[in-house]
Design an enzyme around this catalytic site. Sequence first.
Site, PDB file in Angstrom:
ATOM      1  N   LYS A  54       0.847  -1.208   0.000  1.00 14.66           N
ATOM      2  CA  LYS A  54       0.000   0.000   0.000  1.00 14.66           C
ATOM      3  C   LYS A  54       0.874   1.247   0.000  1.00 14.66           C
ATOM      4  CE  LYS A  54      -3.837  -2.349   2.279  1.00 14.66           C
ATOM      5  NZ  LYS A  54      -4.558  -2.648   3.521  1.00 14.66           N
ATOM      6  N   GLN A  98      -4.478  -1.016   9.630  1.00 13.79           N
ATOM      7  CA  GLN A  98      -4.445  -2.387   9.104  1.00 13.79           C
ATOM      8  C   GLN A  98      -5.054  -3.367  10.109  1.00 13.79           C
ATOM      9  OE1 GLN A  98      -3.609  -3.121   6.020  1.00 13.79           O
ATOM     10  NE2 GLN A  98      -3.704  -5.334   6.174  1.00 13.79           N
ATOM     11  N   ASP A 121     -11.105   2.855   3.727  1.00 19.89           N
ATOM     12  CA  ASP A 121     -11.433   1.423   3.697  1.00 19.89           C
ATOM     13  C   ASP A 121     -12.940   1.206   3.523  1.00 19.89           C
ATOM     14  OD1 ASP A 121      -9.297  -0.439   3.920  1.00 19.89           O
ATOM     15  OD2 ASP A 121      -8.952   0.175   5.994  1.00 19.89           O
TER      16      ASP A 121
HETATM   17  N1  GUN Z   1      -6.587  -6.444   6.420  1.00 21.47           N
HETATM   18  C1  GUN Z   1      -6.836  -7.239   5.339  1.00 21.47           C
HETATM   19  N2  GUN Z   1      -7.461  -6.537   4.382  1.00 21.47           N
HETATM   20  C2  GUN Z   1      -7.600  -5.276   4.842  1.00 21.47           C
HETATM   21  C3  GUN Z   1      -8.157  -4.089   4.292  1.00 21.47           C
HETATM   22  O1  GUN Z   1      -8.681  -4.051   3.174  1.00 21.47           O
HETATM   23  N3  GUN Z   1      -8.094  -2.978   5.083  1.00 21.47           N
HETATM   24  C4  GUN Z   1      -7.553  -2.989   6.326  1.00 21.47           C
HETATM   25  N4  GUN Z   1      -7.561  -1.848   7.027  1.00 21.47           N
HETATM   26  N5  GUN Z   1      -7.031  -4.087   6.874  1.00 21.47           N
HETATM   27  C5  GUN Z   1      -7.050  -5.222   6.126  1.00 21.47           C
END
Ligand code: GUN
Length: 302
Positions: A54, A98, A121
């Site tokens: 990311k 996350q 998100d």
């Molecule tokens: N953990 C696994 N996928 C995601 C996601 O799309 N966003 C976040 N914040 N954590 C994750």
Amino acid sequence: MTAILLKGKEIREEILAELKSEVEQIKKEHGIVPGLVTVLVGEDPASVSYVTSKIQTAQNLGFKEVQVNKPETITGEELLELVHGYNRDETIHGILVQLPLPKHIDDKKIINAIDPDKDVDGFHPVNVGRLVIGPSEVKFPPATPAGIFEMIRRSGIKTEGAEAVVVGRSNLVGKPIANMLLQKAEGANCTVTVVHTRTKDLAFHCKRADILIVAAGVPQLVKPEWIKPGACVIDVGVNRVGEKISEKSGRKIAILKGDVDFDMAKEIAGWITPVPGGVGPMTITMLMKNTVNALKYKLGII
Ligand code: GUN
């Protein structure tokens, strides 16, 4: 029949190029770039790998990227304070914490503390509500369903009046994609059925699907005979079923299988996503799109 492969990697490149030029344009006209903070708690290898991708993608697009790494021992209160700080920070437009968080922290509390207008998100209840009300209310569709929607749209698959069957009712994929395909909007207007672990006859429903979206987390759950000839099959499953030695690197790598029996299904479907390389590559891209949009909403240019 041999299905057309829907490759997330190719569609991703298209979208990233669009985003990059949008970021440049906004910078030229408004003197600001999208700001994204990524908060990682602990050192879970999968989370570290996701967050690293990311961060790299955000940097390549010219975002302001703030990385926050905190030890497992951080308290819920400290994490809340951190989120509140970025809610107030004018240079930050997207906040990403996350998941999963360590067990002693209530992740719902943390998600609910994020300013909904920075929740790229799309996990905050306000954004879930916006998605259900849609389409003009939607701000931040969650990344995986947004990626699926975009793949279908960009591949020219007809959705209007189509029978869409979603296998799985998770908050992350099943429920949001069902709502998105249901909307009275271009690229949607489907008749949607959601099936799940308590559904009596999975095969019956799958066989009716013009668009079949499978997010069950069960390797090869969907059998080839459940697929309607010519259907669009989107496989969201990524299941580790073993390990092998990579021919390229000589290192051990996971053998991944989707929720659909790909080798057989590709002879019946009209379009199909491979696993890996299908939906997966789209998700980070859609998160970046949400972050660019967060800035555009703030500037009043969408
Ligand atoms: N953990 C696994 N996928 C995601 C996601 O799309 N966003 C976040 N914040 N954590 C994750």
